[in-house]
Design an enzyme around this catalytic site. Structure first.
Site, short mmCIF file in Angstrom:
data_model
loop_
_atom_site.label_atom_id
_atom_site.label_comp_id
_atom_site.label_asym_id
_atom_site.label_seq_id
_atom_site.Cartn_x
_atom_site.Cartn_y
_atom_site.Cartn_z
N SER A 139 0.84 -1.19 0.00
CA SER A 139 0.00 0.00 0.00
C SER A 139 0.88 1.25 0.00
CB SER A 139 -0.90 0.00 1.24
OG SER A 139 -1.65 1.19 1.30
N GLY A 140 0.60 2.15 -0.95
CA GLY A 140 1.40 3.37 -1.06
C GLY A 140 2.54 3.25 -2.03
N THR A 144 -2.15 1.83 -7.83
CA THR A 144 -3.32 2.46 -8.44
C THR A 144 -2.91 3.47 -9.49
OG1 THR A 144 -4.54 2.18 -6.36
CG2 THR A 144 -5.43 3.76 -7.94
N ASN A 189 -0.82 5.27 3.19
CA ASN A 189 -1.25 5.86 1.92
C ASN A 189 -2.59 6.55 2.14
OD1 ASN A 189 -1.76 6.49 -0.72
ND2 ASN A 189 -1.84 4.38 -1.47
N SER A 192 -5.36 4.49 -0.42
CA SER A 192 -4.96 3.09 -0.50
C SER A 192 -6.11 2.24 -1.02
CB SER A 192 -4.51 2.59 0.87
OG SER A 192 -4.21 1.22 0.81
N SER A 193 -5.84 1.42 -2.05
CA SER A 193 -6.86 0.48 -2.55
C SER A 193 -7.02 -0.64 -1.54
CB SER A 193 -6.43 -0.08 -3.91
OG SER A 193 -6.32 0.93 -4.87
N GLY A 420 0.19 -6.47 -2.53
CA GLY A 420 1.44 -7.23 -2.47
C GLY A 420 1.48 -8.04 -1.18
N GLU A 422 1.95 -8.97 2.48
CA GLU A 422 1.79 -8.11 3.65
C GLU A 422 2.25 -8.83 4.92
OE1 GLU A 422 -1.86 -5.09 2.43
OE2 GLU A 422 -2.16 -6.58 4.01
#
Length: 1045
Positions: A139-140, A144, A189, A192-193, A420, A422
């Site tokens: 994330s970040g 996206t 983020n 973040s998605s 990804g 985690e």
């Protein structure tokens, strides 16, 4: 590497000798990958495959650091793109950059997301095989944004029509809608998605996008009911509250204050400076309209979003029996209206659970804690189903509905944007699913990489050497194996009768898979490991490292779609549907995704974030090493480097390096493979360093390529010198020939022009002379054709002569003599010229000069042609006074008082009797003239008693003031002499207004003496001025004559 240049029989020869050191490249950075190698010491290599020490993680990260420092955020690992989030805007996404990457070979340009997108698009068009681009990272890390850049690239560069433009708009506008409902602010983020997304973009036979389809994976539904400190719920909740109209919020029963809703205050971060919820709301509403949502559908969608907020505000109380009851009836009313369900049924569902055993349904009351969990589970289920419905609705708008369209001729590019690997402090069921997904993707990734490598080797006829790598199939089987895998165990534990809990699930795992090499629990671990593991945790040893998972909530999360199915089915009106467990459902979805990806040609984008602080230019090595490990980049590099590090088609390799061998330079006429073989032998390649395939050369070691590139850099200087000298010689010779031919043509043309001009001039001259002579003959005749040219010329000549010799001042009386025909005109012009000069002169004159001229005019009227020394006085300016204030005795000034003195001049007075000369001062006042002797006023002569003034015509300064005898105060006429006689008499005449009373005598002047007697002054011409008493008793004045009249 040492590069030696030596002279051969006819050409330069370059040899490469390998030594341990590495040659330093130049600082220039050009477009092609091989060209950029010369700057590798400063900006690193563009492809990690070319790293000399490819097994070193330190070297890998150092290459990342060099490129990140130079704002080069993209690097390849073969065909895999590694992307670093720069946390700032870079000018590398313009239309010009898109054009630069459009239709260009993958390695001909520097690494870029556009290169991956264009390569996938061209492969789809040329090979007619579906493609997919897999984007992964933390994330970040910029996943996206990377997917947005790919969509923008296709939207701008692909062919377009009216329908295609609509599809492009909907594809682009689907992003803000999905981000609003599926993205949230996290610690890492701000956007973040929180879901995985796979999007298919459908292209027609022309290569234009005509449709699309989106599949979502693993929405983080737990965020609906809980957020960590500093994080927020999904964007749509805050956008609705901040940007929603007052009437809309009133219908939904909401307030413009996020603090009023329990689901929005858990993270204690309702507002973020970098997020403008009000503007984002407008963007989302517009996007929904573009995608094709009707007003009724938007209203229903917002009803459900509002119901989730109301559901979060449902509060429970406890009865004595321990059963829970709802204390907030207002929320139930809102929920019943917004969801369209019966309020009584809803209350029962939120406070009871249904147990089905052997076909019988039993309703059991829930305690307060269970009821709160049931409420949160319902909220997550509603939001999850809403998100799925939203995605299906977007898919409906993106679907291509033309009946004439043949889907068999269509091609697809897939775009996978997913979490990804985690690893958190506390890893829950969701991290378990995410990492399971990444295990499957890694399995696919390594498998496809090896497969593509093996296919390329076989196609080129090179022996395939088996690659040793970690096969993570053993971990995938541990998770998904039927009856024995962790997911199967979780399903079984959740569905079995009795008190199933997270602890019983962990115990069953220990009994079933406890002996697995990649599984560990606190109970099975040794003493050292137990110190870092909790009793409610189990550890899986993934391909990317060890991860501890907490079992708390696993069973509850797995039962989200079973324990409350009757509520969800009532909401969706799908009473006949039965839902599988969450983990199993995710496993099936993942298997379907793997099937989709296996059917397509993949491209990979690995995203890395450089730091957690979202700061531009900051490179956190620890964080990046963590991501490199969990993204499996080193494993990928090792697989890619297991064979040959560099490969190029023969024509490309020969075209670039042919100048290094005299046999292949400047052109090779034989077979390409023979040319490449000749070239590498001349360069001294060892047999183990390269292989020649059917269409490509394979180079095993990067140092071989580096040495070749450095040799080319040296060779370029001599080539450039030769090319420059040859080109300069050729260009100068060509230029000289052109200039010589041009000069000859210009000379011939110019000579002709000059000859024509000379002939024309002579003809005109002859005609002019002829006409002039004829005019001269007839000059005295009236104007006629024979003399008109001559007369005109005479007039023209006079006018031009007059133009050149016009008088410059009014005193200049010169004027050219006019011809007879212009005498009258000449006189008129002379008058006009004089008037004009006089007018200009008068216009520029000031008051002082005007007064001077007026006095000169008076002097001219009195003395011109009468007084011998008048001409000498004309150029001399008259002054206001010939005596300063210091020259007049103060007593005289005191006696005169305020009486204004107009003029003062020193004079010599001659007595009337003995003609003795005495120095006096003549003062002209307003009404009288005063003769002063030092401090005494000797005589005052009123202008009214002044009868006249007499002066001689000679150049002497003698003059006589004639005074009336009736005045008893006067003793008779006054005889005076002054050096400034013209000036003094002019002043007297003006002050006394006696301009006509000045007499200029030729021989003598008579003057009256007291008591009626007369005196005489005789004037004679002489060589010098003499004044004396004559023997006859007269005053004799001899003066030189200056002018003859």
């Amino acid at each position: 590497t040492i590069i030696k240049a030596q002279k051969g029989p006819s050409k330069d020869i370059v040899k490469i000798v390998h030594v341990p050191s590495v040659a330093v490249g130049s600082d220039g950075i050009r477009v092609m990958m091989e060209s950029a190698l010369t700057a590798r010491d400063r900006v690193g290599v563009q492809d990690f495959v070319l790293l000399e020490n490819h097994t070193s993680e330190v070297a890998f990260i150092e290459n990342l650091r060099k490129r990140f420092k130079e704002n080069l955020i993209y690097t390849y690992i073969g065909s895999v793109l590694v992307s670093m989030n720069p946390y700032k805007d870079l000018e590398i996404y313009t239309k010009q950059h898109m054009d630069r990457y459009r239709g260009v070979n993958f390695y001909e340009v520097s690494p870029h997301i556009y290169a991956v997108a264009d390569n996938a698009y061209r492969s789809m068009r040329t090979e007619r095989r579906d493609q997919c681009i897999l984007i992964s990272g933390e994330s970040g890390a910029g996943k996206t944004e990377a997917s947005k850049k790919v969509l923008q690239y296709y939207a701008i560069t692909c062919p377009a029509s009216e329908h295609v433009q609509t599809v492009k708009d909907r594809l682009l506008q689907s992003n803000p809608v999905l981000e609003a409902f599926g993205n949230a602010k996290t610690l890492r983020n701000d956007n973040s998605s929180r879901f995985g997304k796979y999007m298919d973009i459908q292209f027609d036979f022309k290569g234009a996008p005509v449709g699309g389809h989106i599949i979502n994976y693993l929405l983080e539904k737990s965020r609906v009911v809980h957020q960590s400190h500093g994080e927020r719920n999904f964007h749509i909740f805050y956008q609705l509250i901040e940007g929603g109209e007052d009437d809309l919020l009133r219908r939904l029963g909401l307030e413009k204050n996020a603090q009023q809703y329990q689901y929005l205050v858990k993270g204690n971060c309702p507002k973020v400076s970098s997020i403008n919820d009000r503007n984002d709301w407008k963007i989302v509403r517009k996007a929904l309209s573009v995608i094709g949502f009707t007003d009724d559908e938007v209203e229903e969608l917002l009803n459900i979003i509002a119901s989730v907020l109301h559901l979060g505000n449902v509060q429970y109380g406890g009865e004595d029996s321990g059963s829970a009851y709802i204390t907030t009836e207002t929320q139930i009313k809102y929920l019943a209206r917004l969801l369209g369900v019966d309020g009584t049924v809803l209350k029962e569902a939120l406070t009871h659970k249904k147990i089905i055993a052997k076909g019988e349904e039993l309703m059991s009351p829930l305690n307060q804690e269970q009821a709160a969990s049931a409420r949160d589970a319902l909220s997550k289920a509603i939001y999850g189903r809403t998100f799925t419905w939203l995605v299906n609705k977007i898919n409906g708008s993106l679907a291509f509905k033309d009946d004439s369209f043949n889907s068999k001729n269509a091609s697809v590019i897939g775009l996978l944007d997913i979490y990804g690997f985690e690893v958190f402090q506390n890893n829950s069921f969701e991290q378990f699913c995410i990492n399971y997904c990444n295990e499957k993707l890694q399995q696919l990734f390594i498998g496809l990489c090896l497969k593509s490598e093996q296919e390329e080797y076989e196609a080129e006829g090179i022996t395939w050497e088996p690659v040793q790598y970690f096969n993570n199939k053993i971990i995938c089987d541990l998770v998904e194996e039927k009856f024995k895998g962790i997911i199967s165990i979780l399903d079984e534990e959740c569905l079995r009768p009795g008190d199933a809990s997270d602890i019983t699930f962990l115990e069953k795992l220990e009994n079933t898979v406890g002996g697995h090499a990649h599984f560990l629990t606190h109970k099975l671990a040794d003493g050292k490991t137990r110190k870092v593991m909790g009793r409610e945790e189990f550890r899986l040893i993934h391909y990317a490292g060890e991860v501890n998972y907490n079992v708390n909530g696993h069973c509850l999360l797995a039962l989200l779609t079973t324990g409350f199915s009757h509520i969800v089915t009532a909401w969706l009106d799908l009473c006949s549907c039965l839902f599988s467990l969450a983990a199993t459902q995710f496993k099936y979805s993942l298997a379907k995704l793997m099937e989709i990806l296996m059917s397509k040609e993949p491209s990979y984008v690995r995203c890395i974030k450089p730091n957690d602080a979202k700061q531009a230019g900051r490179f956190d090595e620890v964080l990046i090493r963590h991501q490199v490990k969990y993204l499996g980049l080193m494993e990928n590099l090792r697989v890619r480097r297991a064979g040959f590090a560099y490969r190029r088609r023969y024509e490309t390799f020969l075209q670039r390096y042919k100048s290094l061998c005299p046999d292949t330079w400047p052109n090779w006429d034989g077979r390409l493979v023979d040319g490449v073989s000749t070239l590498v032998k001349h360069l001294g390649y060892k047999p183990e360093e390269y292989k020649l395939g059917r269409t490509k050369i394979f180079i095993r070691f990067p140092k071989t390529l580096f040495a070749t590139e450095d040799a080319l850099e040296v060779r370029k200087h001599s080539l450039a010198t030769k090319l420059q000298s040859s080109w300069k010689g050729y260009s100068q010779k060509t230029k000289y020939r052109k200039m010589r031919q041009s000069a000859i043509k210009i000379q011939a043309w110019w000579r002709g022009i000059l000859a024509c001009r000379e002939a024309k001039r002579r003809r005109e001259a002859a005609n002019t002379i002829r006409r002039f002579i004829k005019g001269f003959i007839y000059r005295h005749q009236p104007r006629c054709p024979e003399n008109e040219y001559f007369l005109d010329y005479v007039r023209y000549s006079f006018l031009m002569k007059l133009h050149r010799s016009l008088p410059k001042t009014v005193l200049d009386k010169s004027w050219p003599t006019p011809p007879p025909s212009l005498i009258e005109a000449s006189e008129q012009l002379r008058k006009l010229c004089m008037q004009n000069m006089v007018w200009k002169y008068c216009k520029n004159i000031n008051l002082e000069w005007k007064h001077q001229l007026e006095q000169k005019m008076v002097a001219s009227e009195i003395f011109k042609d009468k007084k011998d020394n008048y001409p000498q006085s004309v150029p001399k300016l008259f002054v206001g006074s010939r005596l300063n204030g210091e020259d007049i005795n103060p007593k005289v000034q005191q006696t005169l008082g305020n009486e204004k003195m107009k003029y003062a001049v020193p004079v010599t007075k001659y007595d009337r009797k003995g003609y003795k000369a005495r120095n006096r001062q003549l003062l002209l006042m307003a009404n009288s003239a005063i003769i002063v002797e030092e401090a005494k006023l000797k005589q005052r002569i009123d202008y009214s008693s002044l009868k006249g003034i007499s002066v001689s015509s000679l150049s002497d300064g003698m003059f006589v003031l004639h005074v009336a005898c009736e005045d008893n105060k006067q003793k008779g006429d006054v005889v005076l002499q002054s050096e400034h006689v013209i000036e003094a008499l002019t002043k007297v005449a003006i002050c006394a207004e006696k301009m006509n009373s000045i007499n200029i005598n030729q021989g003598s002047i008579k003057f009256s003496v007291a008591q009626g007697k007369e005196g005489i002054i005789d004037f004679t011409s002489g060589s010098e001025l003499l004044i004396a008493k004559a023997k006859n008793g007269h005053l004799s004045v001899t003066a030189p004559r200056l002018n003859s009249r």
